[in-house]
Write an enzyme that holds these catalytic residues in place. Sequence first.
Site, PDB file in Angstrom:
ATOM      1  N   GLY A  43       0.781  -1.241   0.000  1.00 45.91           N
ATOM      2  CA  GLY A  43       0.000   0.000   0.000  1.00 45.91           C
ATOM      3  C   GLY A  43       0.806   1.281   0.000  1.00 45.91           C
ATOM      4  O   GLY A  43       0.352   2.295  -0.530  1.00 45.91           O
ATOM      5  N   ASP A 102      -6.326   2.717   9.752  1.00 45.43           N
ATOM      6  CA  ASP A 102      -7.747   2.355   9.857  1.00 45.43           C
ATOM      7  C   ASP A 102      -8.014   1.899  11.291  1.00 45.43           C
ATOM      8  O   ASP A 102      -8.189   2.722  12.178  1.00 45.43           O
ATOM      9  CB  ASP A 102      -8.060   1.283   8.801  1.00 45.43           C
ATOM     10  CG  ASP A 102      -9.521   0.897   8.765  1.00 45.43           C
ATOM     11  OD1 ASP A 102     -10.350   1.635   9.312  1.00 45.43           O
ATOM     12  OD2 ASP A 102      -9.858  -0.158   8.187  1.00 45.43           O
ATOM     13  N   ASP A 158      -5.666  -0.332  -2.377  1.00 41.62           N
ATOM     14  CA  ASP A 158      -6.297  -1.322  -3.255  1.00 41.62           C
ATOM     15  C   ASP A 158      -7.633  -1.807  -2.723  1.00 41.62           C
ATOM     16  O   ASP A 158      -7.959  -1.673  -1.540  1.00 41.62           O
ATOM     17  CB  ASP A 158      -5.394  -2.550  -3.381  1.00 41.62           C
ATOM     18  CG  ASP A 158      -5.409  -3.395  -2.112  1.00 41.62           C
ATOM     19  OD1 ASP A 158      -5.125  -2.833  -1.028  1.00 41.62           O
ATOM     20  OD2 ASP A 158      -5.743  -4.596  -2.182  1.00 41.62           O
TER      21      ASP A 158
HETATM   22  P1  IMP Z   1      -5.551  -1.326   9.962  1.00 43.86           P
HETATM   23  O1  IMP Z   1      -4.661  -2.379  10.566  1.00 43.86           O
HETATM   24  O2  IMP Z   1      -7.008  -1.656  10.155  1.00 43.86           O
HETATM   25  O3  IMP Z   1      -5.240   0.068  10.456  1.00 43.86           O
HETATM   26  O4  IMP Z   1      -5.367  -1.314   8.372  1.00 43.86           O
HETATM   27  C1  IMP Z   1      -4.384  -2.022   7.764  1.00 43.86           C
HETATM   28  C2  IMP Z   1      -4.451  -2.050   6.280  1.00 43.86           C
HETATM   29  O5  IMP Z   1      -5.776  -2.246   5.805  1.00 43.86           O
HETATM   30  C3  IMP Z   1      -3.991  -0.776   5.613  1.00 43.86           C
HETATM   31  O6  IMP Z   1      -2.593  -0.672   5.569  1.00 43.86           O
HETATM   32  C4  IMP Z   1      -4.590  -0.976   4.241  1.00 43.86           C
HETATM   33  O7  IMP Z   1      -3.766  -1.820   3.456  1.00 43.86           O
HETATM   34  C5  IMP Z   1      -5.903  -1.683   4.531  1.00 43.86           C
HETATM   35  N1  IMP Z   1      -7.022  -0.723   4.496  1.00 43.86           N
HETATM   36  C6  IMP Z   1      -7.699  -0.195   5.533  1.00 43.86           C
HETATM   37  N2  IMP Z   1      -8.649   0.668   5.110  1.00 43.86           N
HETATM   38  C7  IMP Z   1      -8.549   0.694   3.748  1.00 43.86           C
HETATM   39  C8  IMP Z   1      -9.249   1.404   2.702  1.00 43.86           C
HETATM   40  O8  IMP Z   1     -10.165   2.213   2.919  1.00 43.86           O
HETATM   41  N3  IMP Z   1      -8.860   1.131   1.432  1.00 43.86           N
HETATM   42  C9  IMP Z   1      -7.854   0.252   1.110  1.00 43.86           C
HETATM   43  N4  IMP Z   1      -7.171  -0.407   2.052  1.00 43.86           N
HETATM   44  C10 IMP Z   1      -7.513  -0.200   3.353  1.00 43.86           C
HETATM   45 MG    MG Z   2      -4.493  -3.359   1.340  1.00 44.70          MG
END
Ligand code: IMP
Ligand code: MG
Length: 183
Positions: A43, A102, A158
């Site tokens: 990403g 996120d 993505d």
């Molecule tokens: P987290 O651990 O929930 O903070 O998110 C980890 C990963 O989820 C990020 O590095 C993204 O690769 C993916 N992700 C979270 N939200 C989105 C989004 O809205 N679009 C695309 N990828 C996302």
């Molecule tokens: Mg991703």
Amino acid sequence: MQEDLERILFNERTILRRIEELAAEITAEYKGRELTVIGLLNGSLIFAADLLRRIPLPLKLDCLSVASYHGRATTNGEVVFRQLALLDVTGRHIVILDDVLDSGVTLAAICDKLKTERPLSVKVCVLLRKLKPRISPFEADYVGCNIGDEFVVGYGLDYMERYRNLPCIGVLRKRKIVPFPPA
Ligand code: IMP
Ligand code: MG
């Protein structure tokens, strides 16, 4: 591809303008120190390429690939590291780059793991931050733009590995998102 977007949040010009500001902030903060930047794959690829070329400091670049299974009903916040050996973390200033903050689960797990290697400092820079309550109480040190709790794609982000090459960032149309089968 662009027709799959419900709306565009940031065009390429806006993204690059904000990245220039972020780069200036990081450059000012790390002047006189040597950085190790760790980009999270896949990403942060495009973000890292644009950001790092605007930081005129000596730095080393490494990438880290992790698989996160949170969000699916089967595991709760498990983050699996795909490689064991990391470049130059001990005794160095680390900046981690990611596309979006996120839930915070992935970045919290990565920071915890890196801190066991005794770096001098660890900071996190994300292109986007979703404004929502987080599973892990985690904050980024540098943030490109804040967004709502929506699924966005483009500029490295993505959906099922697609849309990373869109030059803008936008909200993906709901009908393009395949729901998970019930657990
Ligand atoms: P987290 O651990 O929930 O903070 O998110 C980890 C990963 O989820 C990020 O590095 C993204 O690769 C993916 N992700 C979270 N939200 C989105 C989004 O809205 N679009 C695309 N990828 C996302
Ligand atoms: Mg991703």
